[in-house]
Write a protein that holds these residues in place. Sequence first.
Motif, PDB file in Angstrom:
ATOM      1  N   TYR A  88       0.855  -1.185   0.000  1.00 57.27           N
ATOM      2  CA  TYR A  88       0.000   0.000   0.000  1.00 57.27           C
ATOM      3  C   TYR A  88       0.887   1.230   0.000  1.00 57.27           C
ATOM      4  O   TYR A  88       1.813   1.327   0.796  1.00 57.27           O
ATOM      5  N   ASP A  91      -0.782   7.681   1.326  1.00 53.83           N
ATOM      6  CA  ASP A  91      -0.421   8.300   2.592  1.00 53.83           C
ATOM      7  C   ASP A  91      -1.597   8.150   3.557  1.00 53.83           C
ATOM      8  O   ASP A  91      -2.669   8.711   3.338  1.00 53.83           O
ATOM      9  N   GLU A  92      -1.389   7.395   4.617  1.00 55.59           N
ATOM     10  CA  GLU A  92      -2.486   7.069   5.535  1.00 55.59           C
ATOM     11  C   GLU A  92      -3.047   8.289   6.259  1.00 55.59           C
ATOM     12  O   GLU A  92      -4.168   8.269   6.731  1.00 55.59           O
ATOM     13  N   ASP A  93      -2.237   9.325   6.356  1.00 56.62           N
ATOM     14  CA  ASP A  93      -2.681  10.500   7.103  1.00 56.62           C
ATOM     15  C   ASP A  93      -3.558  11.424   6.270  1.00 56.62           C
ATOM     16  O   ASP A  93      -4.131  12.374   6.786  1.00 56.62           O
ATOM     17  N   ASN A  99      -5.067  11.963  -1.621  1.00 56.89           N
ATOM     18  CA  ASN A  99      -4.034  11.101  -2.187  1.00 56.89           C
ATOM     19  C   ASN A  99      -4.078  11.098  -3.708  1.00 56.89           C
ATOM     20  O   ASN A  99      -3.040  11.188  -4.364  1.00 56.89           O
ATOM     21  N   LYS A 134      -9.878   9.665   6.116  1.00 55.35           N
ATOM     22  CA  LYS A 134      -8.448   9.353   6.098  1.00 55.35           C
ATOM     23  C   LYS A 134      -8.240   7.906   5.670  1.00 55.35           C
ATOM     24  O   LYS A 134      -9.013   7.035   6.053  1.00 55.35           O
ATOM     25  N   VAL A 135      -7.180   7.677   4.922  1.00 52.72           N
ATOM     26  CA  VAL A 135      -6.942   6.343   4.377  1.00 52.72           C
ATOM     27  C   VAL A 135      -6.712   5.306   5.484  1.00 52.72           C
ATOM     28  O   VAL A 135      -6.997   4.126   5.315  1.00 52.72           O
ATOM     29  N   GLU A 136      -6.237   5.767   6.647  1.00 49.15           N
ATOM     30  CA  GLU A 136      -5.990   4.806   7.728  1.00 49.15           C
ATOM     31  C   GLU A 136      -7.266   4.110   8.191  1.00 49.15           C
ATOM     32  O   GLU A 136      -7.205   3.060   8.819  1.00 49.15           O
ATOM     33  N   TYR A 138      -9.516   2.961   6.075  1.00 46.09           N
ATOM     34  CA  TYR A 138      -9.992   2.094   4.985  1.00 46.09           C
ATOM     35  C   TYR A 138      -9.718   0.617   5.295  1.00 46.09           C
ATOM     36  O   TYR A 138      -8.730   0.291   5.949  1.00 46.09           O
ATOM     37  N   ARG A 143      -8.440  -0.047   0.276  1.00 45.68           N
ATOM     38  CA  ARG A 143      -7.109   0.486  -0.002  1.00 45.68           C
ATOM     39  C   ARG A 143      -6.618   0.018  -1.360  1.00 45.68           C
ATOM     40  O   ARG A 143      -6.018   0.782  -2.105  1.00 45.68           O
ATOM     41  N   ARG A 331       2.046  -1.597  10.603  1.00 44.77           N
ATOM     42  CA  ARG A 331       1.049  -0.711  11.196  1.00 44.77           C
ATOM     43  C   ARG A 331       1.320  -0.509  12.674  1.00 44.77           C
ATOM     44  O   ARG A 331       1.178   0.564  13.205  1.00 44.77           O
TER      45      ARG A 331
ATOM     46  N   LEU B 117       6.588   2.840   4.410  1.00 46.41           N
ATOM     47  CA  LEU B 117       5.150   2.746   4.168  1.00 46.41           C
ATOM     48  C   LEU B 117       4.823   2.682   2.684  1.00 46.41           C
ATOM     49  O   LEU B 117       3.667   2.693   2.303  1.00 46.41           O
TER      50      LEU B 117
END
Lengths: 334, 289
Positions: A88, A91-93, A99, A134-136, A138, A143, A331, B117
Amino acid sequence: MSGEAIKATGLTKVYPGGVLAVDHVSFTVNEGEVFALLGPNGAGKSTTIGMLTTTLKPTDGTALVGGHDIIREPEKVRRVIGVVLQEYTADEDLTGYDNIMLMASLYGIPKQVAKDRALELLEMVGLSSAKDRKVETYSGGMRRRLELAMGLINRPRILFLDEPTLGLDVQTRAAIWDYIIKLKQEYGMTILVTTHYLEEADMYGDRVAIIDHGKILDIGSPDELKNKVGGDMITLETSGLVDGAQNALKSLNQVRSVELKDGKVIIKVSDGPSAIPSIVSALQGQGITILRLSMSRPTMDEVYISYTGRSLRDESGSSEEAFVMRRTIRRARA
Amino acid sequence: MSENYGMLHGLWALTNRELKKWYKEPVILLLSLVQPILWIAIFGKAMNFAKLFTGASLNIPGLNIPKQVIDEIGAIVLKQTFGTTDYFSFLAVGMLSFIVLFTSMSSGMTIVWDRRLGFLNKVLTTPVPRGSIIMSKVFASVVKSLVQSAIILLIGVLLGLTFNFPMLSVEAFAITYLALFLLSIGFSALFLMLALRSTRWETQMAIMNLLNMPLMFSSNSFYPISFMPWWLKPIAEVNPLTYANEVARWALIGVQPTVPVYMSLIYLAVFGVLFSALGIILSWRFLSS
């Protein structure tokens, strides 16, 4: 362009420490086709993609991608490709929408065009309602679909997909492939996909390359590969088989082999549907009654075993677990 | 395709990404301010050299020295040592470069995370020049550093930092922030360079912990160079923190600089440009493998 989207010649990668990941690989991907690299983990699939997408430098050999040399003109290659990596990368944030917009600006797409495309892509991969989250937050499937949308924002001529369905459940895998096929039809893209799911290579690949230990073992359409392995298998149950009948079957020129197994006759032929009538008439000529007849095509698994000497299915389970594990660890550290 | 890819293509988009991640997490911003605030508030207030002389009863038995004389002597000693009688202001201004150093150091961590990441791998497949990837992190780190040092300056004022501008206050702030800007560019680029190939954030943490205190204490942030033993002086004289402090102390509290201010600024500019250039060149070679 001569109809060749990718042309790899003698592509080789030796990692520091002497690990030979890809060993003089040569192949051609035609424009508009789905080309699948099939092989187990560690076969060199991701390394091949890394070199073709210009993030890894080949130790030897080179490739033309979209007509540009990956070593001499990497910037030009990067403009015509889209890449969806195994890991993946979002950007999770940031939100899903942010994105995609970030990717758009990295490709220099004007903002208004980018906005329209981003919304269209999010709609297509079914993430419209989640775009401002936020992607985090998902799920794995979401994702993956976001990654796909991110890889398409620049309308690439050539799309690289590295294990696009790894670790996903059956429904999500099917859905992802629906998108991929739709995209191919809509934009006429060339797609190079790596997978270790045999069914996927079989169902969706126009051509498949079997890769193991850094070498390509064979390339062909799924049907061609299956025919090479032994063609179709016809299974008969009869009211008894005399030696003469066995000889009569063997003398048919379509028949490759005849075997007796558990009271059934197993006949291997190159093309089942056209061989059945002559088999039936040969047996009737000997006065033998056919009770049951069935035909099966070889599976990709059989094809794979015949090339590599081992089954891919045994490995896929554990590698998926390893992948999920890796992600969990990552993670946890974040 | 008619998209234009210049040298600086993608720089703003990537910088913006870093900053977005930063200002959307104010907790991290506040936490990173705790340490310098403690330095100012506790160390700066307790380590008050002026008290050496104005303390309750400084007197030599047998001699009846008037308090005024002692105060005069004290002021001269302080002035000659620190360039000002106000040690708290001396230290508080020194903290500006301290927070710049700390924030710039952590820029190396962001590239390690991007690599871990997967984000970096993805960006490497896009037509963004490698130099933009590095410089976006440098600029994001510069913005963070300057905002944080502005907050520290404000807190310093609230705690009793008194300005003594040798010129217009606007010019004084401009020159101070120019120095801090150059300092931040240099340190951010330096620590990004160290992290280019790293995949372990533990290594980065170790480097940061290894270097932060030595860099601080081998500069004039807490005490003037004249205090130092002979072997430390040459180190302090090449330490860029020293020159940022020189400029800031001159501009904000009127401390007479030991080298001309323009020389300090040139030194900092060379530091910033040199390490940025090195960072860009190394990123061409080492960002992908």
